[in-house]
Design a protein around this motif. Structure first.
Motif, PDB file in Angstrom:
ATOM      1  N   GLN A  73       0.823  -1.204   0.000  1.00 46.57           N
ATOM      2  CA  GLN A  73       0.000   0.000   0.000  1.00 46.57           C
ATOM      3  C   GLN A  73       0.857   1.255   0.000  1.00 46.57           C
ATOM      4  O   GLN A  73       0.537   2.254  -0.646  1.00 46.57           O
ATOM      5  N   GLN A  74       1.970   1.221   0.723  1.00 47.50           N
ATOM      6  CA  GLN A  74       2.894   2.356   0.735  1.00 47.50           C
ATOM      7  C   GLN A  74       3.494   2.587  -0.649  1.00 47.50           C
ATOM      8  O   GLN A  74       3.620   3.729  -1.097  1.00 47.50           O
ATOM      9  N   LYS A  76       2.135   1.741  -3.479  1.00 46.77           N
ATOM     10  CA  LYS A  76       1.043   2.218  -4.334  1.00 46.77           C
ATOM     11  C   LYS A  76       0.784   3.702  -4.082  1.00 46.77           C
ATOM     12  O   LYS A  76       0.546   4.468  -5.028  1.00 46.77           O
ATOM     13  N   GLU A  77       0.823   4.121  -2.822  1.00 47.93           N
ATOM     14  CA  GLU A  77       0.597   5.532  -2.499  1.00 47.93           C
ATOM     15  C   GLU A  77       1.643   6.411  -3.177  1.00 47.93           C
ATOM     16  O   GLU A  77       1.330   7.488  -3.681  1.00 47.93           O
ATOM     17  N   GLU A  78       2.880   5.946  -3.190  1.00 46.46           N
ATOM     18  CA  GLU A  78       3.947   6.749  -3.783  1.00 46.46           C
ATOM     19  C   GLU A  78       3.775   6.865  -5.291  1.00 46.46           C
ATOM     20  O   GLU A  78       4.127   7.874  -5.898  1.00 46.46           O
ATOM     21  N   ASP A  80       0.695   6.710  -6.831  1.00 48.82           N
ATOM     22  CA  ASP A  80      -0.498   7.537  -7.026  1.00 48.82           C
ATOM     23  C   ASP A  80      -0.289   8.981  -6.589  1.00 48.82           C
ATOM     24  O   ASP A  80      -0.898   9.905  -7.136  1.00 48.82           O
ATOM     25  N   ASN A  81       0.553   9.179  -5.578  1.00 50.50           N
ATOM     26  CA  ASN A  81       0.783  10.513  -5.027  1.00 50.50           C
ATOM     27  C   ASN A  81       2.291  10.714  -4.884  1.00 50.50           C
ATOM     28  O   ASN A  81       2.847  10.573  -3.797  1.00 50.50           O
TER      29      ASN A  81
END
Length: 256
Positions: A73-74, A76-78, A80-81
């Motif tokens: 998830q970390q 993926k966050e990087e 996406d953002n």
């Protein structure tokens, strides 16, 4: 004719026997793999003093399974953002990669640029005056060090992925809570030098590990109201730390 029938029966019997033996062998291999891989890993970590016996084997196996999910998830966050996001100091998000960014007391970090025993991620907290406080790893006690030095060693050191290393900066919505957490970390972890070990009581102050140190800085330093949830984890994943502190947002990413 009878001879042919006997041969057919013998062949079929032999075929059934071989299939049965092959299935039993496959099952034995599967059972052996299942029973030893997790046990050996857990026992090894207990023997090495990385895990305290207060953490059960079942809790550790669950932790490892969840750790993979949170780490993904970390990542993926990087994606996406991405890390060209900064806070201008007044809560406004700036999208320019050249935006000026300054650390604030109580900011804490999550990085993918480290790994140990199959687990990825590390946390530390910024305490002001250019210093961070952390619980590094087995064999080391809690300590403070220069943020500049820590950032360089983290992003350019040998651990973690060969490409795509980053350090995310998270900040709580309350500046006052950040100050209190940073002051607690300095008083209790910079000078007391508590040994590293993963145990099953996140409120215990006998041992520390990276995410627990930051969590306790907020829980004990800024108070229970600074926490996002009343539920306290048995073991806290480094990648899941931001979700436990109220009003936390990613405000910057340092990349290699």
């Amino acid at each position: 004719m009878k001879k042919i029938n006997c041969l057919c029966v013998s062949f079929i019997a032999m075929l059934i026997f071989l299939i049965s033996m092959n299935g039993n062998f496959a099952n034995a291999q599967e059972n052996n793999s299942t029973s030893t891989s997790g046990d050996d890993s857990y026992e090894e970590l207990i023997d090495e003093g990385i895990i305290d016996p207060s953490v059960s084997k079942e809790q550790w196996n669950q932790f490892k399974a969840e750790d993979k999910y949170y780490a993904e998830q970390q990542e993926k966050e990087e994606i996406d953002n991405p890390g060209n996001v900064s806070d201008d100091g007044n809560g406004e998000m700036l999208r320019s990669s050249k935006a000026k960014f300054s650390l604030r007391k109580g900011d804490f970090f999550y990085t993918n640029a480290t790994d140990s025993k199959g687990l990825t991620g590390h946390n530390a907290i910024y305490v002001g005056n250019g210093k961070i406080v952390e619980a590094p790893a087995k064999g080391h006690k809690t300590r403070a060090q220069s943020f500049t030095t820590w950032k360089k060693n983290t992003l350019y050191g040998p651990k973690g992925p060969k490409k795509g290393k980053w350090i995310k900066v998270y900040r709580p919505s309350s500046k006052a809570n950040g100050n209190k957490a940073a002051n607690y970390a300095m008083k209790n972890f910079e000078k007391k030098h508590i040994p590293y070990k993963i145990n099953g009581n996140i409120k215990s102050k006998k041992y520390e590990y990276c995410s627990k140190l930051v969590w306790q800085s907020y829980y004990f330093g800024a108070g229970k109201k600074s926490m996002a949830s009343v539920n306290t984890p048995v073991i806290l994943h480094p990648s899941n730390l931001p979700g436990t502190i109220k009003g936390t947002k990613k405000v910057h990413t340092y990349k290699k």
